[in-house]
Design a protein around this motif. Structure first.
Motif, PDB file in Angstrom:
ATOM      1  N   THR A 263       0.832  -1.203   0.000  1.00  0.00           N
ATOM      2  CA  THR A 263       0.000   0.000   0.000  1.00  0.00           C
ATOM      3  C   THR A 263       0.860   1.245   0.000  1.00  0.00           C
ATOM      4  OG1 THR A 263      -1.769  -1.154   1.187  1.00  0.00           O
ATOM      5  CG2 THR A 263      -1.802   1.255   1.245  1.00  0.00           C
ATOM      6  N   ALA A 264       1.904   1.243   0.823  1.00  0.00           N
ATOM      7  CA  ALA A 264       2.769   2.421   0.934  1.00  0.00           C
ATOM      8  C   ALA A 264       3.469   2.727  -0.382  1.00  0.00           C
ATOM      9  CB  ALA A 264       3.803   2.197   2.042  1.00  0.00           C
ATOM     10  N   ILE A 265       4.007   1.706  -1.049  1.00  0.00           N
ATOM     11  CA  ILE A 265       4.751   1.969  -2.270  1.00  0.00           C
ATOM     12  C   ILE A 265       3.815   2.428  -3.382  1.00  0.00           C
ATOM     13  CG2 ILE A 265       4.674  -0.357  -3.261  1.00  0.00           C
ATOM     14  CD1 ILE A 265       7.653   2.121  -3.231  1.00  0.00           C
ATOM     15  N   ASN A 266       2.568   2.011  -3.349  1.00  0.00           N
ATOM     16  CA  ASN A 266       1.618   2.506  -4.336  1.00  0.00           C
ATOM     17  C   ASN A 266       1.185   3.932  -4.045  1.00  0.00           C
ATOM     18  OD1 ASN A 266       0.687   0.479  -6.531  1.00  0.00           O
ATOM     19  ND2 ASN A 266       0.914  -0.772  -4.700  1.00  0.00           N
ATOM     20  N   LEU A 267       1.127   4.331  -2.780  1.00  0.00           N
ATOM     21  CA  LEU A 267       0.880   5.735  -2.444  1.00  0.00           C
ATOM     22  C   LEU A 267       2.046   6.613  -2.901  1.00  0.00           C
ATOM     23  CD1 LEU A 267      -0.668   5.416   1.134  1.00  0.00           C
ATOM     24  CD2 LEU A 267      -1.842   6.115  -0.968  1.00  0.00           C
ATOM     25  N   VAL A 268       3.263   6.124  -2.688  1.00  0.00           N
ATOM     26  CA  VAL A 268       4.444   6.849  -3.174  1.00  0.00           C
ATOM     27  C   VAL A 268       4.400   6.948  -4.695  1.00  0.00           C
ATOM     28  CG1 VAL A 268       6.960   6.794  -3.365  1.00  0.00           C
ATOM     29  CG2 VAL A 268       5.866   6.210  -1.194  1.00  0.00           C
ATOM     30  N   THR A 269       4.032   5.858  -5.352  1.00  0.00           N
ATOM     31  CA  THR A 269       3.914   5.867  -6.814  1.00  0.00           C
ATOM     32  C   THR A 269       2.896   6.899  -7.276  1.00  0.00           C
ATOM     33  OG1 THR A 269       4.521   3.537  -6.985  1.00  0.00           O
ATOM     34  CG2 THR A 269       3.284   4.465  -8.814  1.00  0.00           C
ATOM     35  N   PHE A 270       1.746   6.955  -6.602  1.00  0.00           N
ATOM     36  CA  PHE A 270       0.701   7.894  -7.009  1.00  0.00           C
ATOM     37  C   PHE A 270       1.205   9.331  -6.907  1.00  0.00           C
ATOM     38  CE2 PHE A 270      -3.064  10.476  -6.749  1.00  0.00           C
ATOM     39  CZ  PHE A 270      -3.950   9.859  -7.613  1.00  0.00           C
ATOM     40  N   ALA A 271       1.822   9.689  -5.781  1.00  0.00           N
ATOM     41  CA  ALA A 271       2.328  11.051  -5.612  1.00  0.00           C
ATOM     42  C   ALA A 271       3.412  11.364  -6.636  1.00  0.00           C
ATOM     43  CB  ALA A 271       2.867  11.238  -4.195  1.00  0.00           C
ATOM     44  N   THR A 272       4.295  10.400  -6.870  1.00  0.00           N
ATOM     45  CA  THR A 272       5.422  10.617  -7.781  1.00  0.00           C
ATOM     46  C   THR A 272       4.947  10.819  -9.209  1.00  0.00           C
ATOM     47  OG1 THR A 272       6.873   9.276  -6.388  1.00  0.00           O
ATOM     48  CG2 THR A 272       7.550   9.618  -8.675  1.00  0.00           C
ATOM     49  N   TYR A 273       4.101   9.933  -9.697  1.00  0.00           N
ATOM     50  CA  TYR A 273       3.721   9.991 -11.098  1.00  0.00           C
ATOM     51  C   TYR A 273       2.629  11.017 -11.375  1.00  0.00           C
ATOM     52  CZ  TYR A 273       6.980   6.405 -12.172  1.00  0.00           C
ATOM     53  OH  TYR A 273       8.159   5.724 -12.348  1.00  0.00           O
ATOM     54  N   ALA A 274       1.922  11.464 -10.349  1.00  0.00           N
ATOM     55  CA  ALA A 274       1.069  12.642 -10.516  1.00  0.00           C
ATOM     56  C   ALA A 274       1.943  13.848 -10.851  1.00  0.00           C
ATOM     57  CB  ALA A 274       0.265  12.896  -9.243  1.00  0.00           C
ATOM     58  N   ALA A 275       3.053  13.996 -10.119  1.00  0.00           N
ATOM     59  CA  ALA A 275       3.968  15.108 -10.390  1.00  0.00           C
ATOM     60  C   ALA A 275       4.635  14.964 -11.752  1.00  0.00           C
ATOM     61  CB  ALA A 275       5.026  15.178  -9.288  1.00  0.00           C
ATOM     62  N   LEU A 276       5.081  13.756 -12.079  1.00  0.00           N
ATOM     63  CA  LEU A 276       5.775  13.559 -13.352  1.00  0.00           C
ATOM     64  C   LEU A 276       4.851  13.812 -14.540  1.00  0.00           C
ATOM     65  CD1 LEU A 276       7.956  10.369 -12.764  1.00  0.00           C
ATOM     66  CD2 LEU A 276       8.499  12.762 -12.320  1.00  0.00           C
ATOM     67  N   GLY A 277       3.588  13.386 -14.420  1.00  0.00           N
ATOM     68  CA  GLY A 277       2.656  13.601 -15.518  1.00  0.00           C
ATOM     69  C   GLY A 277       2.501  15.073 -15.855  1.00  0.00           C
ATOM     70  N   VAL A 278       2.339  15.902 -14.836  1.00  0.00           N
ATOM     71  CA  VAL A 278       2.185  17.345 -15.061  1.00  0.00           C
ATOM     72  C   VAL A 278       3.494  17.968 -15.507  1.00  0.00           C
ATOM     73  CG1 VAL A 278       1.598  19.539 -13.956  1.00  0.00           C
ATOM     74  CG2 VAL A 278       0.276  17.496 -13.439  1.00  0.00           C
ATOM     75  N   PHE A 279       4.601  17.524 -14.935  1.00  0.00           N
ATOM     76  CA  PHE A 279       5.914  18.080 -15.286  1.00  0.00           C
ATOM     77  C   PHE A 279       6.177  17.911 -16.776  1.00  0.00           C
ATOM     78  CE2 PHE A 279      10.482  17.870 -15.842  1.00  0.00           C
ATOM     79  CZ  PHE A 279      10.942  18.941 -15.072  1.00  0.00           C
ATOM     80  N   PHE A 280       6.016  16.699 -17.293  1.00  0.00           N
ATOM     81  CA  PHE A 280       6.292  16.452 -18.704  1.00  0.00           C
ATOM     82  C   PHE A 280       5.283  17.161 -19.603  1.00  0.00           C
ATOM     83  CE2 PHE A 280       8.257  12.371 -17.046  1.00  0.00           C
ATOM     84  CZ  PHE A 280       9.548  12.819 -17.198  1.00  0.00           C
ATOM     85  N   PHE A 281       4.026  17.232 -19.166  1.00  0.00           N
ATOM     86  CA  PHE A 281       2.977  17.874 -19.961  1.00  0.00           C
ATOM     87  C   PHE A 281       3.234  19.374 -20.112  1.00  0.00           C
ATOM     88  CE2 PHE A 281      -1.430  19.835 -19.703  1.00  0.00           C
ATOM     89  CZ  PHE A 281      -1.696  19.705 -21.050  1.00  0.00           C
ATOM     90  N   LEU A 282       3.571  20.039 -19.002  1.00  0.00           N
ATOM     91  CA  LEU A 282       3.664  21.498 -19.027  1.00  0.00           C
ATOM     92  C   LEU A 282       5.038  22.026 -19.420  1.00  0.00           C
ATOM     93  CD1 LEU A 282       1.580  22.610 -15.902  1.00  0.00           C
ATOM     94  CD2 LEU A 282       0.909  22.605 -18.308  1.00  0.00           C
ATOM     95  N   LEU A 283       6.114  21.297 -19.111  1.00  0.00           N
ATOM     96  CA  LEU A 283       7.442  21.861 -19.375  1.00  0.00           C
ATOM     97  C   LEU A 283       7.664  22.093 -20.865  1.00  0.00           C
ATOM     98  CD1 LEU A 283      10.176  22.818 -18.402  1.00  0.00           C
ATOM     99  CD2 LEU A 283      10.990  20.451 -18.518  1.00  0.00           C
ATOM    100  N   VAL A 284       7.307  21.120 -21.698  1.00  0.00           N
ATOM    101  CA  VAL A 284       7.528  21.287 -23.136  1.00  0.00           C
ATOM    102  C   VAL A 284       6.658  22.423 -23.682  1.00  0.00           C
ATOM    103  CG1 VAL A 284       7.385  20.147 -25.377  1.00  0.00           C
ATOM    104  CG2 VAL A 284       8.199  18.872 -23.396  1.00  0.00           C
ATOM    105  N   LEU A 285       5.434  22.548 -23.174  1.00  0.00           N
ATOM    106  CA  LEU A 285       4.595  23.686 -23.549  1.00  0.00           C
ATOM    107  C   LEU A 285       5.236  24.996 -23.116  1.00  0.00           C
ATOM    108  CD1 LEU A 285       0.902  22.618 -22.746  1.00  0.00           C
ATOM    109  CD2 LEU A 285       1.724  23.549 -24.906  1.00  0.00           C
ATOM    110  N   HIS A 286       5.719  25.038 -21.885  1.00  0.00           N
ATOM    111  CA  HIS A 286       6.318  26.259 -21.339  1.00  0.00           C
ATOM    112  C   HIS A 286       7.532  26.690 -22.157  1.00  0.00           C
ATOM    113  CE1 HIS A 286       7.158  29.173 -18.168  1.00  0.00           C
ATOM    114  NE2 HIS A 286       8.408  28.753 -18.136  1.00  0.00           N
ATOM    115  N   LEU A 287       8.356  25.733 -22.547  1.00  0.00           N
ATOM    116  CA  LEU A 287       9.554  26.065 -23.313  1.00  0.00           C
ATOM    117  C   LEU A 287       9.206  26.684 -24.660  1.00  0.00           C
ATOM    118  CD1 LEU A 287      11.807  22.946 -22.587  1.00  0.00           C
ATOM    119  CD2 LEU A 287      12.038  25.253 -21.644  1.00  0.00           C
TER     120      LEU A 287
END
Length: 486
Positions: A263-287
């Motif tokens: 359960t813990a590692i899946n909670l860590v996964t959720f927080a991590t990949y929520a951030a990564l999804g937005v990071f990759f989506f917005l950074l290329v647009l921002h550039l």
């Protein structure tokens, strides 16, 4: 089948090309967003759907795709997925409106969900056990090369015409179908459950779809339709949980979450990949929107992080075997958070070397440090004999996290409507979104520190490669070898 033989090379060619199409379309399309948005007169919510429609169906049906392959033949379902993906790519490439493009992307995700599990399942079933690890290593390495070349190729194609990003899949799909028909043997899992959880798959897809629609629409303001859609989506997902609890052949065995560590590692996964999804989506647009980078330069901006992943991930996995996963998860998440914060320095006068490169390097060091321990912890937390199911569940958690984050965080940051064409408003929204991403990564580090307790460590199973990111499609295709057993 032994490594180094001609039949083995043909099998690797088919599986690598097939899974690489799915991986590249999950990342390269981000480079094309400004151009296709302008060409199709799309608002920001339209761009969100271009990304999320693909992630939605891929996340909802990827476990079903593995089950279908086990029942009806892995090569057969793999070929159906490749054909489906190619036809959907034609629809995307010819789409006259952003709405039709989103439909095509959703259909692409279905094709990807059918072919992706089969790529590793075919390797696991075809190669001699003594050569299986080498075969998976070759598959991962070649996938890493595709991941490194993809953004550069995508940027070059967008400079010419954004539609080529989708249509380029056609010749690759033709090669995969030809090679797989001639050289890939059929296989299936005779011990698989007799029935497939179709109701669970439908409930998951419908629930996630309604929830995502409501959250994206909330960017235009709260109204009865938004509230009703979100409530309906949540109700369907609750029904999905009930179906999984009562089914004797569930897609997601809920009893696995009785393990605190899982359960813990899946909670860590959720927080991590929520951030990564937005990071990759917005950074290329921002550039492109704010910093004025060309699609080619924006597309290759993350290349140093890809190189770091290729060079360091295996070493991080080996280090985790000696010191444990928790320290590396914490350090990796802290580095990734620092990289997200460094992107706040990227403005309309940004220099790639001075402003963008340091953020990319720090972020890449974070990813290189955390992804192998994260995957290893998922597999070690699973009950004996359930590593494939555990990997599949964790993969779905990561994709759902990115799906919901891309729907919610831009809205919270004030990015809606045509804001992405306004440099000042987009820059302000981007800064808010990156602060949220950094907060999510820090939350993941805190979860890892508090909830993941050290356990006796065992070497990974010989058919498992934990050296590459299995979720974001960053340097290798998305699934683990053991997931092929699903």
């Amino acid at each position: 089948m032994r490594m180094g033989t001609a039949p083995a090379r043909w099998v690797l060619l088919a599986t690598v090309l097939g899974s690489s199409m799915v991986m590249l379309d999950a990342t390269v399309v981000n480079v094309a967003l400004p151009r296709l948005g302008a060409d199709l007169d799309a608002g920001f919510s339209g761009l969100q759907w271009v990304v999320n429609a693909y992630t939605l169906t891929l996340a909802a049906f990827i476990l079903l795709g593995g089950s279908l392959g086990d029942h009806y033949g892995r090569r057969k379902i793999f070929q159906v997925g490749v054909t489906w993906f190619a036809l959907a790519s034609v629809l995307c490439g010819l789409a006259p409106t952003v709405e039709l493009l989103a439909v095509g992307r959703a259909l692409q995700g279905v094709g990807g969900a059918l072919l992706t599990p089969g790529s590793l399942a075919i390797i696991a079933a075809t190669f001699d056990p003594a050569d299986r690890s080498r075969a998976v290593g070759a598959w991962s390495a070649l996938g890493g090369v595709a991941g490194a070349v993809g953004p550069f190729a995508g940027g070059w194609l967008v400079e010419w015409n954004w539609r080529a990003v989708f249509l380029v899949n056609l010749p690759f799909a033709a090669v995969v179908l030809l090679v797989s028909a001639r050289h890939v043997p059929e296989s299936r899992d005779e011990s698989a459950p007799k029935r497939i959880d179709i109701p669970g798959s439908v409930l998951a897809a419908a629930g996630l779809g309604l929830l995502t629609y409501g959250l994206i629409r909330a960017g235009a303001g709260l109204d009865a339709l938004v509230v009703g859609t979100v409530v309906a989506g949540a109700a369907l997902l609750a029904a999905f949980v009930l179906v999984q609890r009562r089914s004797d052949h569930p897609l997601v065995p809920l009893d696995m979450f009785a393990s605190r560590r899982f359960t813990a590692i899946n909670l860590v996964t959720f927080a991590t990949y929520a951030a990564l999804g937005v990071f990759f989506f917005l950074l290329v647009l921002h550039l492109q929107v704010v910093a004025g980078f060309s699609p080619l330069l924006a597309g290759t901006a993350m290349l140093p992080a890809t190189v770091l992943m290729l060079l360091l991930s295996a070493r991080a996995g080996a280090l985790a075997d000696r010191v444990g996963a928790r320290p590396l998860l914490i350090v990796g998440l802290l580095f990734a958070a620092a990289g997200a914060l460094l992107t706040l320095r990227v403005d309309e006068k940004a220099s790639y070397v001075v402003d963008v490169l340091p953020a990319v390097v720090v972020f890449g060091l974070g990813l290189s440090t955390l992804v192998a321990p994260l995957t290893a912890t998922v597999l070690s937390s699973a009950p004996p004999g359930h590593s494939g199911v555990a990997s599949g569940v964790n993969n779905a958690v990561a994709r759902v996290a990115g799906l919901l984050a891309v729907a919610v965080i831009p809205v919270v940051a004030g990015l809606a409507g045509a804001n992405y064409t306004d440099v000042d408003r987009f820059a302000s929204g981007f800064r808010t979104a990156m602060l949220i991403c950094a907060g999510l990564l820090l939350a993941g580090a805190a979860l890892a520190a508090v909830m993941i307790r050290p356990e006796p460590r065992a070497a990974p199973a010989p058919d498992v490669d934990v050296s590459k990111c299995t979720h974001c499609g960053f340097t290798a295709p998305q699934l683990q070898p053991n997931e092929a057993a699903r």
